[in-house]
Scaffold this active site. Structure first.
Site, PDB file in Angstrom:
ATOM      1  N   ARG A   1      12.364   4.525  13.010  1.00  0.00           N
ATOM      2  CA  ARG A   1      11.205   5.420  12.943  1.00  0.00           C
ATOM      3  C   ARG A   1      10.291   5.176  14.145  1.00  0.00           C
ATOM      4  O   ARG A   1      10.775   4.925  15.239  1.00  0.00           O
ATOM      5  CB  ARG A   1      10.511   5.236  11.584  1.00  0.00           C
ATOM      6  CG  ARG A   1      11.464   5.572  10.411  1.00  0.00           C
ATOM      7  CD  ARG A   1      10.856   5.284   9.058  1.00  0.00           C
ATOM      8  NE  ARG A   1       9.660   6.103   8.831  1.00  0.00           N
ATOM      9  CZ  ARG A   1       8.837   5.925   7.797  1.00  0.00           C
ATOM     10  NH1 ARG A   1       9.095   4.972   6.906  1.00  0.00           N
ATOM     11  NH2 ARG A   1       7.772   6.685   7.653  1.00  0.00           N
TER      12      ARG A   1
ATOM     13  N   GLU B   1      12.565  -9.454   1.972  1.00  0.00           N
ATOM     14  CA  GLU B   1      11.801  -8.285   2.439  1.00  0.00           C
ATOM     15  C   GLU B   1      12.648  -7.031   2.207  1.00  0.00           C
ATOM     16  O   GLU B   1      13.817  -7.007   2.590  1.00  0.00           O
ATOM     17  CB  GLU B   1      11.532  -8.466   3.943  1.00  0.00           C
ATOM     18  CG  GLU B   1      10.881  -7.281   4.622  1.00  0.00           C
ATOM     19  CD  GLU B   1      10.906  -7.420   6.157  1.00  0.00           C
ATOM     20  OE1 GLU B   1      11.687  -8.241   6.699  1.00  0.00           O
ATOM     21  OE2 GLU B   1      10.147  -6.669   6.807  1.00  0.00           O
TER      22      GLU B   1
ATOM     23  N   ASN C   1       8.125  -5.505  -0.782  1.00  0.00           N
ATOM     24  CA  ASN C   1       8.015  -4.420   0.183  1.00  0.00           C
ATOM     25  C   ASN C   1       6.534  -4.354   0.551  1.00  0.00           C
ATOM     26  O   ASN C   1       5.728  -3.812  -0.203  1.00  0.00           O
ATOM     27  CB  ASN C   1       8.480  -3.098  -0.431  1.00  0.00           C
ATOM     28  CG  ASN C   1       8.417  -1.967   0.592  1.00  0.00           C
ATOM     29  OD1 ASN C   1       7.791  -2.102   1.646  1.00  0.00           O
ATOM     30  ND2 ASN C   1       9.048  -0.850   0.278  1.00  0.00           N
TER      31      ASN C   1
ATOM     32  N   PRO D   1       0.788  -1.226   0.000  1.00  0.00           N
ATOM     33  CA  PRO D   1       0.000   0.000   0.000  1.00  0.00           C
ATOM     34  C   PRO D   1       0.826   1.286   0.000  1.00  0.00           C
ATOM     35  O   PRO D   1       1.829   1.388   0.702  1.00  0.00           O
ATOM     36  CB  PRO D   1      -0.837  -0.097   1.282  1.00  0.00           C
ATOM     37  CG  PRO D   1      -0.243  -1.195   2.079  1.00  0.00           C
ATOM     38  CD  PRO D   1       0.450  -2.104   1.119  1.00  0.00           C
ATOM     39  N   ASN D   2       0.366   2.205  -0.822  1.00  0.00           N
ATOM     40  CA  ASN D   2       0.888   3.566  -0.936  1.00  0.00           C
ATOM     41  C   ASN D   2       2.211   3.671  -1.682  1.00  0.00           C
ATOM     42  O   ASN D   2       2.665   4.782  -1.951  1.00  0.00           O
ATOM     43  CB  ASN D   2       0.996   4.244   0.446  1.00  0.00           C
ATOM     44  CG  ASN D   2      -0.357   4.380   1.100  1.00  0.00           C
ATOM     45  OD1 ASN D   2      -1.275   4.928   0.493  1.00  0.00           O
ATOM     46  ND2 ASN D   2      -0.506   3.861   2.306  1.00  0.00           N
TER      47      ASN D   2
ATOM     48  N   ALA E   1       2.962  -0.821   4.845  1.00  0.00           N
ATOM     49  CA  ALA E   1       2.469  -0.856   6.226  1.00  0.00           C
ATOM     50  C   ALA E   1       1.983  -2.245   6.642  1.00  0.00           C
ATOM     51  O   ALA E   1       1.925  -2.547   7.843  1.00  0.00           O
ATOM     52  CB  ALA E   1       1.351   0.166   6.397  1.00  0.00           C
TER      53      ALA E   1
ATOM     54  N   TYR F   1      11.188   8.908   1.367  1.00  0.00           N
ATOM     55  CA  TYR F   1      11.183   7.884   0.316  1.00  0.00           C
ATOM     56  C   TYR F   1      11.859   8.338  -0.983  1.00  0.00           C
ATOM     57  O   TYR F   1      11.912   7.566  -1.944  1.00  0.00           O
ATOM     58  CB  TYR F   1       9.743   7.448   0.025  1.00  0.00           C
ATOM     59  CG  TYR F   1       9.037   6.890   1.245  1.00  0.00           C
ATOM     60  CD1 TYR F   1       9.482   5.717   1.842  1.00  0.00           C
ATOM     61  CD2 TYR F   1       7.943   7.544   1.812  1.00  0.00           C
ATOM     62  CE1 TYR F   1       8.859   5.202   2.970  1.00  0.00           C
ATOM     63  CE2 TYR F   1       7.297   7.038   2.937  1.00  0.00           C
ATOM     64  CZ  TYR F   1       7.766   5.873   3.510  1.00  0.00           C
ATOM     65  OH  TYR F   1       7.151   5.367   4.628  1.00  0.00           O
TER      66      TYR F   1
ATOM     67  N   HIS G   1      12.736  -2.674   2.470  1.00  0.00           N
ATOM     68  CA  HIS G   1      12.153  -1.387   2.878  1.00  0.00           C
ATOM     69  C   HIS G   1      13.053  -0.265   2.390  1.00  0.00           C
ATOM     70  O   HIS G   1      14.277  -0.337   2.561  1.00  0.00           O
ATOM     71  CB  HIS G   1      11.998  -1.304   4.394  1.00  0.00           C
ATOM     72  CG  HIS G   1      11.077  -2.352   4.912  1.00  0.00           C
ATOM     73  ND1 HIS G   1       9.715  -2.281   4.736  1.00  0.00           N
ATOM     74  CD2 HIS G   1      11.322  -3.517   5.529  1.00  0.00           C
ATOM     75  CE1 HIS G   1       9.166  -3.365   5.252  1.00  0.00           C
ATOM     76  NE2 HIS G   1      10.112  -4.136   5.730  1.00  0.00           N
TER      77      HIS G   1
ATOM     78  N   ARG H   1       4.726  12.311  -2.607  1.00  0.00           N
ATOM     79  CA  ARG H   1       4.751  12.939  -1.286  1.00  0.00           C
ATOM     80  C   ARG H   1       5.888  12.337  -0.459  1.00  0.00           C
ATOM     81  O   ARG H   1       6.447  11.316  -0.824  1.00  0.00           O
ATOM     82  CB  ARG H   1       3.407  12.733  -0.574  1.00  0.00           C
ATOM     83  CG  ARG H   1       2.257  13.395  -1.333  1.00  0.00           C
ATOM     84  CD  ARG H   1       1.147  13.781  -0.404  1.00  0.00           C
ATOM     85  NE  ARG H   1       1.645  14.443   0.798  1.00  0.00           N
ATOM     86  CZ  ARG H   1       0.976  14.501   1.945  1.00  0.00           C
ATOM     87  NH1 ARG H   1      -0.201  13.939   2.061  1.00  0.00           N
ATOM     88  NH2 ARG H   1       1.483  15.130   2.979  1.00  0.00           N
TER      89      ARG H   1
HETATM   90  O1  CA2 Z   1      10.394   2.025   4.063  1.00  0.00           O
HETATM   91  C1  CA2 Z   1       9.564   1.332   3.462  1.00  0.00           C
HETATM   92  O2  CA2 Z   1       9.763   0.889   2.328  1.00  0.00           O
HETATM   93  C2  CA2 Z   1       8.205   1.053   4.100  1.00  0.00           C
HETATM   94  O3  CA2 Z   1       7.851  -0.303   3.805  1.00  0.00           O
HETATM   95  C3  CA2 Z   1       7.234   2.016   3.465  1.00  0.00           C
HETATM   96  C4  CA2 Z   1       5.833   1.956   4.068  1.00  0.00           C
HETATM   97  C5  CA2 Z   1       5.889   2.056   5.580  1.00  0.00           C
HETATM   98  O4  CA2 Z   1       4.603   1.879   6.132  1.00  0.00           O
HETATM   99  C6  CA2 Z   1       6.843   1.055   6.195  1.00  0.00           C
HETATM  100  O5  CA2 Z   1       6.893   1.257   7.589  1.00  0.00           O
HETATM  101  C7  CA2 Z   1       8.233   1.200   5.608  1.00  0.00           C
HETATM  102  C8  CA2 Z   1       4.958   3.087   3.548  1.00  0.00           C
HETATM  103  C9  CA2 Z   1       4.984   3.293   2.089  1.00  0.00           C
HETATM  104  C10 CA2 Z   1       4.331   4.599   1.803  1.00  0.00           C
HETATM  105  O6  CA2 Z   1       4.944   5.158   0.685  1.00  0.00           O
HETATM  106  C11 CA2 Z   1       4.699   6.464   0.437  1.00  0.00           C
HETATM  107  C12 CA2 Z   1       5.320   6.985  -0.657  1.00  0.00           C
HETATM  108  C13 CA2 Z   1       5.132   8.302  -0.977  1.00  0.00           C
HETATM  109  C14 CA2 Z   1       4.308   9.094  -0.211  1.00  0.00           C
HETATM  110  C15 CA2 Z   1       3.682   8.570   0.877  1.00  0.00           C
HETATM  111  C16 CA2 Z   1       3.873   7.242   1.216  1.00  0.00           C
END
Ligand code: CA2
Length: 143
Positions: free
Chosen positions: A106, A97, A73, A9-10, A76, A22, A99, A17
């Site tokens: 964090r 896995e 990846n 997700p996301n 969340a 990221y 990230h 954003r």
């Molecule tokens: O660091 C990572 O790759 C995560 O898997 C990213 C997840 C987060 O919930 C994990 O704790 C760590 C979130 C991905 C959200 O990606 C976004 C990208 C651009 C803008 C907002 C969110």
């Protein structure tokens, strides 16, 4: 050799954003980067991104008998999903896995990874490069 690259997700929002966490490159940039490394390594890659837990479970199950490795990846869902853990265990495909950030540095709730227990390796905090490390590992290590 065929590798499935899954993003949760996301991650389709990459580059749109939160560039401080990221980066500013997009999901399409990530796909292109991985594809280039896969070509160099001579491995076939297939991509799937979903914001839905069940769709990710379906994708993992769908890899059974078709893929030699999975790079995931889970976003969340890393921190919440026993279903993804069970799916990776069920298919028995070597899974890495990844990230982009380092979740351990964090918020506390990001310290738990359910899927980690089923993975052969975890790469965290190396940005997009982490996906390439995962790919190289699954492709045979010394590449
Ligand atoms: O660091 C990572 O790759 C995560 O898997 C990213 C997840 C987060 O919930 C994990 O704790 C760590 C979130 C991905 C959200 O990606 C976004 C990208 C651009 C803008 C907002 C969110």
């Amino acid at each position: 050799m065929k590798i499935l690259v899954l993003n949760g997700p996301n991650l389709n929002m990459l580059g749109i954003r939160e560039p401080a966490i990221y980066g500013s490159a997009t999901y399409a940039d990530l796909v292109a980067l991985i594809r280039a490394e896969a070509d160099r390594l001579g491995v076939e890659v297939e991509f799937f991104q979903s914001n839905h837990e069940g769709a990710l479970v379906d994708a993992i199950q769908g890899a059974y008998g078709r893929a030699d490795g999975i790079v995931i990846n889970p976003g969340a869902y890393t921190h919440t999903s026993v279903a993804l853990l069970d799916a990776v265990k069920a298919v028995g495909i070597p899974t890495v896995e990844v990230h982009i950030s380092d979740p351990d540095t964090r918020e506390d709730f990001r310290r738990t990874s359910y899927i980690r227990a089923a993975c052969v390796m975890t790469v965290k905090g190396h940005g997009f490069e982490g996906y390439l490390e995962a790919l190289r590992y699954l492709a045979g290590g010394a590449n």
